[in-house]
Motif scaffolding. Structure first.
Motif, PDB file in Angstrom:
ATOM      1  N   ARG A 346       0.533  -1.123   0.060  1.00 43.50           N
ATOM      2  CA  ARG A 346       0.309  -0.266  -0.204  1.00 43.50           C
ATOM      3  C   ARG A 346       0.993   0.611  -0.100  1.00 43.50           C
ATOM      4  O   ARG A 346       0.427   2.200  -0.531  1.00 43.50           O
ATOM      5  N   ARG A 347       1.991   1.283   0.941  1.00 47.35           N
ATOM      6  CA  ARG A 347       3.097   1.968   0.878  1.00 47.35           C
ATOM      7  C   ARG A 347       3.038   2.791  -0.757  1.00 47.35           C
ATOM      8  O   ARG A 347       3.492   3.563  -1.189  1.00 47.35           O
ATOM      9  N   ALA A 348       3.647   1.919  -1.653  1.00 45.64           N
ATOM     10  CA  ALA A 348       4.462   2.061  -2.518  1.00 45.64           C
ATOM     11  C   ALA A 348       3.532   2.179  -3.615  1.00 45.64           C
ATOM     12  O   ALA A 348       3.563   3.371  -4.064  1.00 45.64           O
ATOM     13  N   LEU A 349       2.369   2.071  -3.326  1.00 47.51           N
ATOM     14  CA  LEU A 349       1.088   2.142  -4.395  1.00 47.51           C
ATOM     15  C   LEU A 349       0.735   4.050  -4.166  1.00 47.51           C
ATOM     16  O   LEU A 349       0.448   4.916  -4.522  1.00 47.51           O
ATOM     17  N   ASP A 350       0.151   4.115  -2.448  1.00 51.96           N
ATOM     18  CA  ASP A 350       0.347   5.560  -2.214  1.00 51.96           C
ATOM     19  C   ASP A 350       1.746   6.444  -3.057  1.00 51.96           C
ATOM     20  O   ASP A 350       1.303   7.591  -3.694  1.00 51.96           O
ATOM     21  N   ASN A 351       2.738   6.412  -2.679  1.00 48.54           N
ATOM     22  CA  ASN A 351       3.797   7.166  -3.552  1.00 48.54           C
ATOM     23  C   ASN A 351       3.500   7.500  -4.280  1.00 48.54           C
ATOM     24  O   ASN A 351       4.057   8.361  -5.282  1.00 48.54           O
ATOM     25  N   LEU A 352       3.376   6.238  -5.066  1.00 54.08           N
ATOM     26  CA  LEU A 352       3.209   6.452  -6.638  1.00 54.08           C
ATOM     27  C   LEU A 352       1.951   7.092  -7.191  1.00 54.08           C
ATOM     28  O   LEU A 352       2.392   8.777  -8.394  1.00 54.08           O
ATOM     29  N   LEU A 353       0.754   7.329  -6.655  1.00 52.45           N
ATOM     30  CA  LEU A 353      -0.039   7.971  -6.412  1.00 52.45           C
ATOM     31  C   LEU A 353      -0.168   9.974  -6.607  1.00 52.45           C
ATOM     32  O   LEU A 353      -0.354  10.677  -7.107  1.00 52.45           O
ATOM     33  N   ASP A 354       0.623   9.780  -4.950  1.00 54.35           N
ATOM     34  CA  ASP A 354       1.010  11.171  -4.715  1.00 54.35           C
ATOM     35  C   ASP A 354       2.278  11.562  -5.257  1.00 54.35           C
ATOM     36  O   ASP A 354       1.722  12.872  -5.699  1.00 54.35           O
ATOM     37  N   ASN A 355       2.873  11.183  -6.251  1.00 59.96           N
ATOM     38  CA  ASN A 355       3.856  11.692  -6.813  1.00 59.96           C
ATOM     39  C   ASN A 355       3.089  12.213  -8.088  1.00 59.96           C
ATOM     40  O   ASN A 355       3.196  13.018  -8.634  1.00 59.96           O
ATOM     41  N   ALA A 356       2.081  11.484  -8.747  1.00 65.32           N
ATOM     42  CA  ALA A 356       1.333  11.820 -10.054  1.00 65.32           C
ATOM     43  C   ALA A 356       0.855  13.061  -9.331  1.00 65.32           C
ATOM     44  O   ALA A 356       0.151  14.033 -10.186  1.00 65.32           O
ATOM     45  N   GLY A 357       0.159  13.591  -8.104  1.00 64.25           N
ATOM     46  CA  GLY A 357      -0.869  14.519  -7.383  1.00 64.25           C
ATOM     47  C   GLY A 357      -0.292  15.462  -7.465  1.00 64.25           C
ATOM     48  O   GLY A 357      -0.369  16.715  -7.524  1.00 64.25           O
ATOM     49  N   LYS A 358       0.852  15.138  -6.502  1.00 64.03           N
ATOM     50  CA  LYS A 358       2.715  15.849  -6.425  1.00 64.03           C
ATOM     51  C   LYS A 358       3.057  17.047  -7.513  1.00 64.03           C
ATOM     52  O   LYS A 358       2.653  19.034  -8.023  1.00 64.03           O
ATOM     53  N   TYR A 359       3.061  16.496  -8.870  1.00 62.79           N
ATOM     54  CA  TYR A 359       3.998  17.165 -10.089  1.00 62.79           C
ATOM     55  C   TYR A 359       3.093  17.068 -11.280  1.00 62.79           C
ATOM     56  O   TYR A 359       3.437  16.912 -12.167  1.00 62.79           O
ATOM     57  N   SER A 360       1.575  17.164 -10.651  1.00 60.54           N
ATOM     58  CA  SER A 360       0.384  17.856 -11.683  1.00 60.54           C
ATOM     59  C   SER A 360      -0.569  18.828 -11.203  1.00 60.54           C
ATOM     60  O   SER A 360      -0.523  18.799  -9.819  1.00 60.54           O
ATOM     61  N   GLU A 361      -1.417  19.900 -12.240  1.00 61.06           N
ATOM     62  CA  GLU A 361      -1.292  20.825 -11.651  1.00 61.06           C
ATOM     63  C   GLU A 361      -3.476  20.394 -11.437  1.00 61.06           C
ATOM     64  O   GLU A 361      -3.553  19.225 -11.869  1.00 61.06           O
ATOM     65  N   PRO A 362      -3.568  20.768 -10.309  1.00 60.79           N
ATOM     66  CA  PRO A 362      -5.082  20.728  -9.527  1.00 60.79           C
ATOM     67  C   PRO A 362      -6.269  20.959 -11.110  1.00 60.79           C
ATOM     68  O   PRO A 362      -5.266  21.499 -12.608  1.00 60.79           O
ATOM     69  N   GLN A 363      -6.983  19.944 -10.766  1.00 59.38           N
ATOM     70  CA  GLN A 363      -8.502  19.211 -11.968  1.00 59.38           C
ATOM     71  C   GLN A 363      -7.762  19.082 -12.981  1.00 59.38           C
ATOM     72  O   GLN A 363      -8.894  18.110 -13.892  1.00 59.38           O
ATOM     73  N   THR A 364      -6.415  18.546 -12.716  1.00 57.97           N
ATOM     74  CA  THR A 364      -6.712  17.856 -14.076  1.00 57.97           C
ATOM     75  C   THR A 364      -6.692  15.703 -13.512  1.00 57.97           C
ATOM     76  O   THR A 364      -7.060  16.003 -12.434  1.00 57.97           O
ATOM     77  N   THR A 365      -6.171  15.292 -14.017  1.00 59.87           N
ATOM     78  CA  THR A 365      -6.710  14.132 -14.482  1.00 59.87           C
ATOM     79  C   THR A 365      -5.968  12.813 -14.012  1.00 59.87           C
ATOM     80  O   THR A 365      -4.704  13.082 -14.659  1.00 59.87           O
ATOM     81  N   VAL A 366      -5.703  11.711 -13.616  1.00 58.47           N
ATOM     82  CA  VAL A 366      -4.575  10.465 -12.973  1.00 58.47           C
ATOM     83  C   VAL A 366      -5.364   9.870 -13.127  1.00 58.47           C
ATOM     84  O   VAL A 366      -6.512   9.479 -12.238  1.00 58.47           O
ATOM     85  N   ARG A 367      -4.737   8.978 -13.310  1.00 57.45           N
ATOM     86  CA  ARG A 367      -5.533   7.397 -14.244  1.00 57.45           C
ATOM     87  C   ARG A 367      -4.720   6.264 -13.730  1.00 57.45           C
ATOM     88  O   ARG A 367      -3.542   6.247 -13.580  1.00 57.45           O
ATOM     89  N   LEU A 368      -5.392   5.067 -12.501  1.00 55.25           N
ATOM     90  CA  LEU A 368      -5.209   4.569 -11.696  1.00 55.25           C
ATOM     91  C   LEU A 368      -5.222   3.078 -12.605  1.00 55.25           C
ATOM     92  O   LEU A 368      -6.956   2.664 -12.337  1.00 55.25           O
ATOM     93  N   LEU A 369      -4.966   2.516 -13.534  1.00 50.80           N
ATOM     94  CA  LEU A 369      -5.493   1.007 -14.740  1.00 50.80           C
ATOM     95  C   LEU A 369      -4.646   0.086 -13.345  1.00 50.80           C
ATOM     96  O   LEU A 369      -3.307   0.064 -12.537  1.00 50.80           O
ATOM     97  N   ALA A 370      -5.323  -1.390 -13.839  1.00 45.03           N
ATOM     98  CA  ALA A 370      -4.854  -2.856 -12.701  1.00 45.03           C
ATOM     99  C   ALA A 370      -5.526  -3.876 -13.939  1.00 45.03           C
ATOM    100  O   ALA A 370      -6.771  -3.575 -14.419  1.00 45.03           O
ATOM    101  N   HIS A 371      -4.454  -4.598 -14.169  1.00 41.62           N
ATOM    102  CA  HIS A 371      -5.521  -6.179 -15.119  1.00 41.62           C
ATOM    103  C   HIS A 371      -4.471  -6.757 -14.833  1.00 41.62           C
ATOM    104  O   HIS A 371      -3.333  -6.675 -14.353  1.00 41.62           O
ATOM    105  N   PRO A 372      -4.764  -7.776 -15.301  1.00 37.87           N
ATOM    106  CA  PRO A 372      -4.470  -9.036 -14.698  1.00 37.87           C
ATOM    107  C   PRO A 372      -3.632  -9.603 -16.042  1.00 37.87           C
ATOM    108  O   PRO A 372      -3.610  -9.059 -16.628  1.00 37.87           O
ATOM    109  N   ARG A 373      -2.246 -10.264 -15.491  1.00 36.89           N
ATOM    110  CA  ARG A 373      -1.840 -10.986 -16.742  1.00 36.89           C
ATOM    111  C   ARG A 373      -1.118 -12.457 -16.195  1.00 36.89           C
ATOM    112  O   ARG A 373      -1.257 -12.546 -15.433  1.00 36.89           O
TER     113      ARG A 373
END
Length: 461
Positions: A346-373
């Motif tokens: 969870r810490r790893a996923l949270d860090n990646l999402l936090d970076n996406a939020g920190k380094y993008s402007e407000p009102q922009t879109t962050v996408r989280l995709l997951a699928h089996p391989r």
């Protein structure tokens, strides 16, 4: 087993050795030729007179006389012409027979029975027979005697001198770069972080020097980043601590409503401090386990975890901590069960999402995709942020590294988010890759293995 071709340095050694062997072989061949020349028979004027006396036996046998004269040319390398006193040719083994003698030379030859030139050409004139009336005479051109053989000591000295010169030149080509490498290593070890070899070669020594310079550059960057750690951590600690102090001062004034509001702020600031300290400790613990230090505590507490649950919790946290951003979650198929430490993952996923939020402007879109391989799970985090310069990409996963663009935005942090996320993913047997373009956004992909099939025991790390 594949045969490895020799490198440039080995090829240079082979060529130097081959050149020295050829030089020694040339010297021995020269000595052998002179020895052969010295062993060949040498003919004196007496030998010429003896041969002429034997030809006297065949003066009345023209065919036999020509045969013995030809044998003298083939076997003894004598150039012979036989003539009568009146100049008639009896036999010869040279294409152009020697010219007849003059009357004065005939008179002298009858008296002295043999005439010779002291200087080249070494033409010997012999009367036939030795005594009595002159029946014929032989004009004999003796073979040139071989020159004196060279002094073997001098020749050996020349060979050894040439070998020594090539060896010294080759040794210097090895010693100079090795000395530079040793000097740079000592200087770097003594604390001169700017020390570099400066060796630019295209052989194995050049590769070693290049590897040292690259290592020194990475260590210099790492030490520089670690020196910035104190400043970064102090900044991150000072802000929440200052807010806590202000909240405590306000609560100390005695207003119950204000005190309750201050407690909520204090709790949020304490959570931020706890997260910062936890990131640093987790990175240190993962480093400790990676180095396999005896007695190190295993950093992972594995259990079976639903990937769907991890993704949902990470998405919920991002929405609560970054309300100004839009989060699109796309799940494809049935996500597998993972064998993982849920807290660290969870810490790893949270860090990646936090970076996406920190380094993008407000009102922009962050996408989280997951699928089996096949045999696992693939998670992608995409943003529309500032992106990362190409020169910074190789250093992104270095602890405490922050790119210049992220510094300019003053987003905070100590440069542990990506490094910690990658270490957690690698500790779970997965991979983390990143693609980014300046001003276009960043995409991070995490691939994780699925849990072993039912009935197989869980494994610790």
């Amino acid at each position: 087993m594949k045969t490895r071709l020799p490198g440039r340095l080995l090829l240079r050694i082979y060529l130097v050795g081959l050149a020295q062997l050829l030089l020694i072989a040339f010297a021995f061949n020269l000595a052998r030729r002179y020895a052969e020349e010295g062993n060949r028979p040498r003919f004196s004027e007496r030998a010429a007179a003896y041969a002429a006396s034997s030809w006297a036996l065949f003066l009345d046998q023209p065919e036999r006389l020509q045969e013995v004269v030809d044998q003298a040319g083939e076997q003894l390398r004598m150039q012979v012409t036989l003539r009568t006193p009146d100049g008639q040719l009896l036999a010869s083994n040279v294409p152009s027979p020697h010219p007849p003698l003059s009357a004065e030379e005939l008179r002298r030859l009858e008296q002295e029975r043999m005439l010779s030139n002291p200087e080249p050409p070494h033409l010997v004139r012999v009367a036939i027979p030795k005594t009595g009336a002159l029946r014929a005479y032989a004009l004999i051109d003796l073979p040139k005697p071989p020159g004196p053989p060279p002094d073997l000591g001098i020749m050996l000295a020349v060979v050894l001198g040439c070998t020594a010169i090539t060896s010294i030149v080759f040794a210097r080509s090895l010693a100079v770069p090795l000395q530079k490498l040793a000097t740079a290593a000592r200087a770097f070890g003594a604390g001169t972080l700017s020390a570099r070899t400066g060796v630019r070669r295209r052989d194995e020594l050049g590769q070693v020097a290049e590897a040292f310079d690259e290592m020194a550059e990475r260590i210099t960057q790492l030490l520089h980043s670690q020196k910035e750690l104190l400043a970064n951590v102090s900044h991150e600690l000072r802000t929440p601590l200052s807010r806590i102090r202000v909240a405590l001062d306000l609560a100390n004034e005695g207003d119950a409503t204000l005190a309750r509001e201050s407690l909520a702020d204090i709790a949020e600031d304490l959570n931020e401090l706890e997260r910062l300290v936890s990131d640093v400790l987790t990175a240190a613990r993962l480093d400790l386990a990676t180095e396999q230090t005896p007695g190190a505590t295993p950093p992972l507490r594995r259990e079976l975890v639903e990937a769907q649950t991890l993704v949902d919790k990470a998405a919920a946290r991002f929405r609560s901590t970054h309300p100004a951003h839009r989060l699109e979650v796309k799940l494809e198929g049935t996500l597998p069960v993972l064998e993982a430490d849920p807290v660290l993952l969870r810490r790893a996923l949270d860090n990646l999402l936090d970076n996406a939020g920190k380094y993008s402007e407000p009102q922009t879109t962050v996408r989280l995709l997951a699928h089996p391989r096949e045999h696992g799970l693939l998670v992608e985090v995409r943003d529309e942020g500032i992106g990362i310069e190409a020169k910074d990409l190789p250093h992104l996963f270095t602890p405490f590294f922050r790119s210049d663009r992220s510094r300019a935005r003053k987003t905070g942090g100590v440069g542990l988010g990506l490094a910690l996320a990658r270490r957690i993913v690698v500790a779970h047997g997965g991979t983390l890759t990143l693609e980014s373009q300046p001003d276009q956004g960043t995409t991070v992909r995490v691939a994780l293995p699925a849990a072993p099939e039912a009935g197989q025991p869980l494994t610790g790390t």
